[in-house]
Design a protein around this motif. Sequence first.
Motif, PDB file in Angstrom:
ATOM      1  N   GLU A  57      -9.437 -54.878  31.883  1.00 37.05           N
ATOM      2  CA  GLU A  57      -8.919 -55.278  30.577  1.00 37.05           C
ATOM      3  C   GLU A  57      -7.410 -55.106  30.486  1.00 37.05           C
ATOM      4  O   GLU A  57      -6.744 -55.839  29.760  1.00 37.05           O
ATOM      5  N   VAL A  58      -6.900 -54.134  31.242  1.00 37.31           N
ATOM      6  CA  VAL A  58      -5.449 -53.910  31.225  1.00 37.31           C
ATOM      7  C   VAL A  58      -4.720 -55.154  31.730  1.00 37.31           C
ATOM      8  O   VAL A  58      -3.634 -55.489  31.284  1.00 37.31           O
ATOM      9  N   PHE A  59      -5.361 -55.850  32.675  1.00 38.42           N
ATOM     10  CA  PHE A  59      -4.714 -57.002  33.306  1.00 38.42           C
ATOM     11  C   PHE A  59      -5.427 -58.305  32.966  1.00 38.42           C
ATOM     12  O   PHE A  59      -5.391 -59.263  33.733  1.00 38.42           O
ATOM     13  N   ALA A  60      -6.060 -58.318  31.814  1.00 37.58           N
ATOM     14  CA  ALA A  60      -6.842 -59.484  31.412  1.00 37.58           C
ATOM     15  C   ALA A  60      -6.024 -60.762  31.586  1.00 37.58           C
ATOM     16  O   ALA A  60      -4.870 -60.840  31.180  1.00 37.58           O
ATOM     17  N   GLY A  61      -6.627 -61.747  32.195  1.00 33.49           N
ATOM     18  CA  GLY A  61      -5.967 -63.035  32.352  1.00 33.49           C
ATOM     19  C   GLY A  61      -5.058 -63.114  33.559  1.00 33.49           C
ATOM     20  O   GLY A  61      -4.701 -64.199  34.003  1.00 33.49           O
ATOM     21  N   GLU A  62      -4.664 -61.949  34.105  1.00 31.77           N
ATOM     22  CA  GLU A  62      -3.769 -61.966  35.268  1.00 31.77           C
ATOM     23  C   GLU A  62      -4.537 -61.818  36.573  1.00 31.77           C
ATOM     24  O   GLU A  62      -4.040 -62.206  37.631  1.00 31.77           O
ATOM     25  N   LEU A  63      -5.744 -61.226  36.487  1.00 30.72           N
ATOM     26  CA  LEU A  63      -6.530 -61.045  37.703  1.00 30.72           C
ATOM     27  C   LEU A  63      -6.992 -62.398  38.212  1.00 30.72           C
ATOM     28  O   LEU A  63      -7.502 -63.216  37.450  1.00 30.72           O
ATOM     29  N   GLY A  64      -6.814 -62.605  39.489  1.00 30.52           N
ATOM     30  CA  GLY A  64      -7.155 -63.898  40.066  1.00 30.52           C
ATOM     31  C   GLY A  64      -5.999 -64.871  39.956  1.00 30.52           C
ATOM     32  O   GLY A  64      -5.986 -65.908  40.597  1.00 30.52           O
ATOM     33  N   GLY A  65      -5.025 -64.541  39.131  1.00 27.38           N
ATOM     34  CA  GLY A  65      -3.844 -65.381  38.978  1.00 27.38           C
ATOM     35  C   GLY A  65      -2.619 -64.678  39.535  1.00 27.38           C
ATOM     36  O   GLY A  65      -2.449 -64.558  40.741  1.00 27.38           O
TER      37      GLY A  65
END
Lengths: 138, 80
Positions: free
Chosen positions: B56-64
Amino acid sequence: MTEQTENPLRDAIAEAIAENQVILFMKGTPERPMCGFSARTAATLEAHKAPFAAVDVLPDPRIREELSGISNWPTIPQLFVAGELVGGADIIAEMAESGELATVLGVDAPEAGVSETVDVVEAPPITIDGPPADTTSD
Amino acid sequence: MAEDATPEEIAQRIVAAIPNSTVTESHGDGHHFRVTVVSDAFEGVSRIDRHRLINEVFAGELGGRIHALSISCLTPEESK
């Protein structure tokens, strides 16, 4: 109000999860994994000799989007057992090491040393310099 | 293009977000990272939910922007 969703792809993924006792969503296939994390997780399952269904998420980015929407898990691979998300690559590796994965899968743990990393390298025989330990000395 | 993430940034953001946490290991190459997080916030929390706290800390950035983040979450007791 309405039971049917407007999202056939999401329904199809949910159905696959419900219908397969063990199902791995991965990049590529177990024979041809396209990512190291997916490769390791598939190899760990194979080492456990647990039959599993594998779904390649790469052909269509929407598979991954919908899957993450269902599982609330951002990354691939994702392993489901009995309809529940068990984990991604890190968790599966930890659980394989601790023996929990075998329990979850309902199989015997693979022989020590065979699981985990796939690169089975022929190790040279271990030699120890110096005299052999003398067990008879007193 | 967003700037590459650094192991320091990853560690700082985790420490800021997870109560009583220390990051005992953080390294990476700008795309693939590995962290070990120790916090009593993981007490009685399943592996999956521990990872979710970090995800959740890196929501949206993981995989990107953060292509891959390997995570170990330990309680202070487990880290001994």
